[in-house]
Design an enzyme around this catalytic site. Structure first.
Site, mmCIF file in Angstrom:
data_model
loop_
_atom_site.group_PDB
_atom_site.id
_atom_site.type_symbol
_atom_site.label_atom_id
_atom_site.label_comp_id
_atom_site.label_asym_id
_atom_site.label_seq_id
_atom_site.Cartn_x
_atom_site.Cartn_y
_atom_site.Cartn_z
ATOM 1 N N ILE A 118 -2.893 -9.315 -5.571
ATOM 2 C CA ILE A 118 -1.466 -8.982 -5.434
ATOM 3 C C ILE A 118 -0.860 -8.631 -6.788
ATOM 4 C CG2 ILE A 118 0.804 -9.930 -4.797
ATOM 5 C CD1 ILE A 118 -0.601 -11.500 -2.566
ATOM 6 N N VAL A 148 1.279 -19.522 -18.686
ATOM 7 C CA VAL A 148 2.670 -19.631 -19.106
ATOM 8 C C VAL A 148 2.988 -21.101 -19.319
ATOM 9 C CG1 VAL A 148 5.065 -19.222 -18.433
ATOM 10 C CG2 VAL A 148 3.307 -17.557 -17.851
ATOM 11 N N HIS A 172 -23.716 15.195 2.011
ATOM 12 C CA HIS A 172 -23.538 15.619 0.614
ATOM 13 C C HIS A 172 -22.480 16.712 0.561
ATOM 14 C CE1 HIS A 172 -24.444 16.645 -3.515
ATOM 15 N NE2 HIS A 172 -24.434 17.916 -3.146
ATOM 16 N N VAL A 197 0.475 -16.202 -8.269
ATOM 17 C CA VAL A 197 -0.621 -17.125 -8.581
ATOM 18 C C VAL A 197 -1.254 -17.707 -7.314
ATOM 19 C CG1 VAL A 197 0.212 -17.751 -10.876
ATOM 20 C CG2 VAL A 197 1.045 -19.008 -8.882
ATOM 21 N N GLY A 198 -1.025 -17.046 -6.204
ATOM 22 C CA GLY A 198 -1.642 -17.511 -4.958
ATOM 23 C C GLY A 198 -0.596 -17.901 -3.933
ATOM 24 N N ARG A 199 -1.067 -18.282 -2.764
ATOM 25 C CA ARG A 199 -0.166 -18.614 -1.667
ATOM 26 C C ARG A 199 -0.577 -19.946 -1.052
ATOM 27 N NH1 ARG A 199 2.928 -14.387 0.040
ATOM 28 N NH2 ARG A 199 2.907 -15.061 2.214
ATOM 29 N N ALA A 249 -5.627 -10.334 5.868
ATOM 30 C CA ALA A 249 -5.156 -9.979 7.198
ATOM 31 C C ALA A 249 -6.317 -9.811 8.187
ATOM 32 C CB ALA A 249 -4.343 -8.693 7.117
ATOM 33 N N LYS A 304 0.836 -1.210 0.000
ATOM 34 C CA LYS A 304 0.000 0.000 0.000
ATOM 35 C C LYS A 304 0.869 1.257 0.000
ATOM 36 C CE LYS A 304 -2.493 -2.697 -0.444
ATOM 37 N NZ LYS A 304 -2.420 -4.159 -0.386
ATOM 38 N N ASP A 343 -3.955 -17.523 7.358
ATOM 39 C CA ASP A 343 -3.680 -18.129 6.056
ATOM 40 C C ASP A 343 -3.464 -19.637 6.143
ATOM 41 O OD1 ASP A 343 -3.811 -15.571 5.103
ATOM 42 O OD2 ASP A 343 -1.781 -15.520 4.275
HETATM 43 C C1 LIG Z 1 2.086 -8.529 -1.400
HETATM 44 C C2 LIG Z 1 0.934 -8.862 -0.482
HETATM 45 C C3 LIG Z 1 -0.053 -7.929 -0.266
HETATM 46 C C4 LIG Z 1 -1.111 -8.218 0.581
HETATM 47 N N1 LIG Z 1 -2.050 -7.262 0.776
HETATM 48 C C5 LIG Z 1 -3.074 -7.512 1.608
HETATM 49 C C6 LIG Z 1 -4.043 -6.519 1.869
HETATM 50 O O1 LIG Z 1 -3.967 -5.404 1.355
HETATM 51 N N2 LIG Z 1 -5.050 -6.813 2.725
HETATM 52 C C7 LIG Z 1 -5.161 -8.031 3.319
HETATM 53 O O2 LIG Z 1 -6.106 -8.240 4.080
HETATM 54 N N3 LIG Z 1 -4.255 -8.996 3.092
HETATM 55 C C8 LIG Z 1 -3.215 -8.770 2.259
HETATM 56 N N4 LIG Z 1 -2.268 -9.735 2.071
HETATM 57 C C9 LIG Z 1 -2.432 -11.037 2.740
HETATM 58 C C10 LIG Z 1 -1.998 -10.932 4.216
HETATM 59 O O3 LIG Z 1 -0.657 -10.507 4.257
HETATM 60 C C11 LIG Z 1 -2.151 -12.282 4.884
HETATM 61 O O4 LIG Z 1 -3.464 -12.753 4.695
HETATM 62 C C12 LIG Z 1 -1.877 -12.171 6.373
HETATM 63 O O5 LIG Z 1 -0.576 -11.698 6.606
HETATM 64 C C13 LIG Z 1 -2.045 -13.527 7.052
HETATM 65 O O6 LIG Z 1 -1.813 -13.377 8.398
HETATM 66 P P1 LIG Z 1 -1.350 -14.597 9.311
HETATM 67 O O7 LIG Z 1 -1.342 -14.056 10.692
HETATM 68 O O8 LIG Z 1 -2.140 -15.793 9.014
HETATM 69 O O9 LIG Z 1 0.141 -14.950 8.855
HETATM 70 P P2 LIG Z 1 1.479 -14.091 8.411
HETATM 71 O O10 LIG Z 1 1.147 -12.675 8.358
HETATM 72 O O11 LIG Z 1 1.954 -14.776 7.237
HETATM 73 O O12 LIG Z 1 2.409 -14.327 9.649
HETATM 74 C C14 LIG Z 1 2.978 -15.563 9.937
HETATM 75 C C15 LIG Z 1 4.216 -15.360 10.795
HETATM 76 O O13 LIG Z 1 4.646 -16.617 11.266
HETATM 77 C C16 LIG Z 1 6.067 -16.709 11.203
HETATM 78 N N5 LIG Z 1 6.411 -18.132 11.169
HETATM 79 C C17 LIG Z 1 6.166 -19.031 10.192
HETATM 80 N N6 LIG Z 1 6.574 -20.270 10.579
HETATM 81 C C18 LIG Z 1 7.072 -20.130 11.836
HETATM 82 C C19 LIG Z 1 7.598 -21.038 12.790
HETATM 83 N N7 LIG Z 1 7.676 -22.346 12.561
HETATM 84 N N8 LIG Z 1 8.024 -20.533 13.959
HETATM 85 C C20 LIG Z 1 7.930 -19.222 14.249
HETATM 86 N N9 LIG Z 1 7.407 -18.323 13.390
HETATM 87 C C21 LIG Z 1 6.980 -18.776 12.207
HETATM 88 C C22 LIG Z 1 6.391 -15.929 9.927
HETATM 89 O O14 LIG Z 1 7.729 -15.480 9.904
HETATM 90 C C23 LIG Z 1 5.407 -14.769 10.038
HETATM 91 O O15 LIG Z 1 5.961 -13.713 10.780
HETATM 92 C C24 LIG Z 1 -1.179 -9.475 1.233
HETATM 93 C C25 LIG Z 1 -0.179 -10.419 1.030
HETATM 94 C C26 LIG Z 1 0.873 -10.124 0.193
HETATM 95 C C27 LIG Z 1 1.948 -11.142 0.004
#
Ligand SMILES: Cc1cc2nc3c(=O)[nH]c(=O)nc-3n(C[C@H](O)[C@H](O)[C@H](O)COP(=O)(O)OP(=O)(O)OC[C@H]3O[C@@H](n4cnc5c(N)ncnc54)[C@H](O)[C@@H]3O)c2cc1C
Length: 465
Positions: free
Chosen positions: A184, A237, A444, A270-272, A320, A51, A312
């Site tokens: 993304i 691709v 308005h 292409v996704g995560r 997020a 952002k 995720d």
């Molecule tokens: C480029 C991009 C843009 C995005 N933009 C948006 C947006 O605008 N709005 C939105 O809602 N979402 C967006 N997302 C998606 C969003 O970032 C994720 O959905 C969100 O971060 C998921 O949160 P989470 O808490 O599940 O995991 P994450 O944020 O992935 O956090 C997981 C954490 O766990 C840690 N970890 C992993 N394995 C271990 C382990 N074994 N031990 C200790 N630590 C570990 C990682 O280092 C990380 O810090 C975007 C993603 C990307 C890549």
């Protein structure tokens, strides 16, 4: 070390929100992350840096080509990409530092290292100093996701980049091929297009932003195309060759046609995929679903009692705010409060310009489910504030149940769509109707009047259409 009520592995928006809420509710809480910078994908290499670049590149484009509309002429506009990255990094630093402060303020004990389940109540933490173990009554897995790689297009973060690489390119690529037309790819594609790259987005399906309403996706595509982003839909691709000069890519269309393209960089978006390798899931018998996500019940408990998973890592959109909601729900559940996440009203946004924002069902889903509905539309071109701002692309589309006018879905393409959608989410949360929006006075001139007009249009009462 023993005595925690909750140990959370992963300090992204899901994990850190759960930690704060659990601490607020009086639970002794530990948070483990393998990165010294807290905040996860979202704050470090996701939502926030993307952002920041979207905003900076928008300002650049406005200064370069949008000022004349307002009767302003400025001198030569130059890009200082290093400075732009510096600002982005500062924003990330401020916010991730904020998360660390919140942990301190709430008395959450933070451990740096890789977490691994030893049992359902013991977590091993491995870091440069060796291994230690902590024990807790409950464990929450919040380790997020990693970008998918395509066969034949492995990330080298030089020519073939992931979203993380695309957030910190040292120079503007001449030609950027974006594989994947989801949020993304579209956002980062627009960043680099605004900064001067020729951008082509390749999408396997027949529409970009595949989760969105067809009309909204089409409008967004048209708007981005009008700004210079090229699209190749129903294409994938087939082959890519990386050389010192660039990447040659062979695209195959779903109707048998093929095409060769050369570019300087390829962004694969292409996704995560859920990130649980090495977490010790097999060891403690935690089951995955058919898509390789950690399987959870409605309380977000895994197949092992006392072990929960969110964000995720589990079903639902990879967003997020969804992770945050789940984190807060798990913490509340552990403190004896019953909170159920309503997956039907999680908004989704593409932060391009114009933005696309939606909540609830698309028209296609309503039809697929045999839901009788009425629909109302209103175009920003007829909205006073949008005209005053010279920002008139897009529309609001409201879908309401034929039977009782219950709001089924709202789809917005246009300025500030990401902010406007909140009103629709709130109405849907309360089980409200299109009339609830239509009969509410909106200031308005505001963009929110477009949402009201679309709601009025459901009942053929729109004033300015
Ligand atoms: C480029 C991009 C843009 C995005 N933009 C948006 C947006 O605008 N709005 C939105 O809602 N979402 C967006 N997302 C998606 C969003 O970032 C994720 O959905 C969100 O971060 C998921 O949160 P989470 O808490 O599940 O995991 P994450 O944020 O992935 O956090 C997981 C954490 O766990 C840690 N970890 C992993 N394995 C271990 C382990 N074994 N031990 C200790 N630590 C570990 C990682 O280092 C990380 O810090 C975007 C993603 C990307 C890549």
């Amino acid at each position: 070390m023993s005595g925690f009520d909750l140990v959370i592995i992963g300090a992204g928006p899901g994990g850190y929100t759960a930690a704060i809420r659990a601490a607020q509710l009086g639970l002794k809480t530990a948070l483990v992350d393998d990165n010294p910078v807290l905040g996860g994908t979202c704050l470090r290499v996701g939502c926030i840096p993307s952002k920041a670049l979207l905003e900076s590149s928008y300002v650049f484009e406005l200064a370069r080509a949008g000022l004349a509309t307002h009767g302003i002429s400025a001198g030569e506009v130059k890009l200082d990409l290093a400075k732009m990255h510096e600002r982005k990094d500062e924003v990330v630093e401020r916010l991730t530092g904020g998360v660390a402060s919140l942990m301190k303020k709430n008395g959450v004990q933070v451990f740096e290292g890789r977490g691994r389940l030893i049992s359902t109540s013991r977590v091993e933490i491995g870091n440069g100093n060796g291994k230690s173990e902590i024990e807790a009554k409950n464990v929450l897995l919040a380790t997020g996701s990693l970008p998918f790689e395509l066969p034949g297009l492995p990330f080298d973060e030089r020519r073939i980049v992931s979203s993380t690489g695309a957030l910190s390119l040292g120079e503007v690529p001449g030609r950027l091929l974006v594989v994947g037309g989801g949020a993304i790819g579209l956002e980062l594609g627009q960043v680099w297009q605004r900064l001067g790259a020729e951008v082509t987005v390749v999408e396997m399906l027949a529409q970009i932003a595949p989760f969105a309403d067809k009309l909204a996706a089409r409008m967004l595509q048209k708007a981005l195309d009008g700004r210079g982003v090229r699209f190749k839909l129903k294409s994938k691709v087939e082959r890519a060759e990386v050389s010192e000069k660039g990447v040659s890519v062979r695209l195959a269309g779903t109707e048998g046609e093929s095409e060769e393209l050369t570019c300087d960089k390829v962004l694969v978006s292409v996704g995560r995929k859920p990130n649980h390798a090495g977490l010790g899931l097999e060891r403690v018998g935690i089951e995955l679903d058919e898509k390789g996500r950690v399987q959870v019940d409605e309380r977000l408990q895994t197949s092992q009692p006392g072990v929960y998973a969110i964000g995720d890592l589990v079903h639902g959109p990879m967003l997020a705010h969804k992770a945050e909601e789940e984190g807060a729900a798990v913490a509340a559940g552990l403190a004896g409060k019953q909170i159920v996440v309503n997956y039907d009203i999680i908004p989704a946004v593409v932060y391009t310009h114009p933005e696309l924002a939606m909540v609830g069902k698309t028209e296609q889903q309503c039809k697929g489910e045999g839901l009788a509905f009425r629909s109302g539309r209103f175009y920003f071109a007829a909205n006073g504030r949008a005209q005053a701002s010279a920002d008139t692309e897009g529309l609001v589309k409201v879908l309401a149940a034929e039977e009782d006018d219950r709001l089924l879905g709202v789809h917005i393409v246009g300025p500030c769509a990401s902010e406007l959608i909140a009103e629709a989410v709130m109405v849907m949360r309360k089980g409200g109707s299109s009339a609830d929006i239509a009969d509410t006075v909106h200031a308005h001139p505001t963009l929110s009047e477009a949402l009201r007009e679309a709601a009025l249009a459901v009942d053929k009462r729109a004033i300015h259409a």
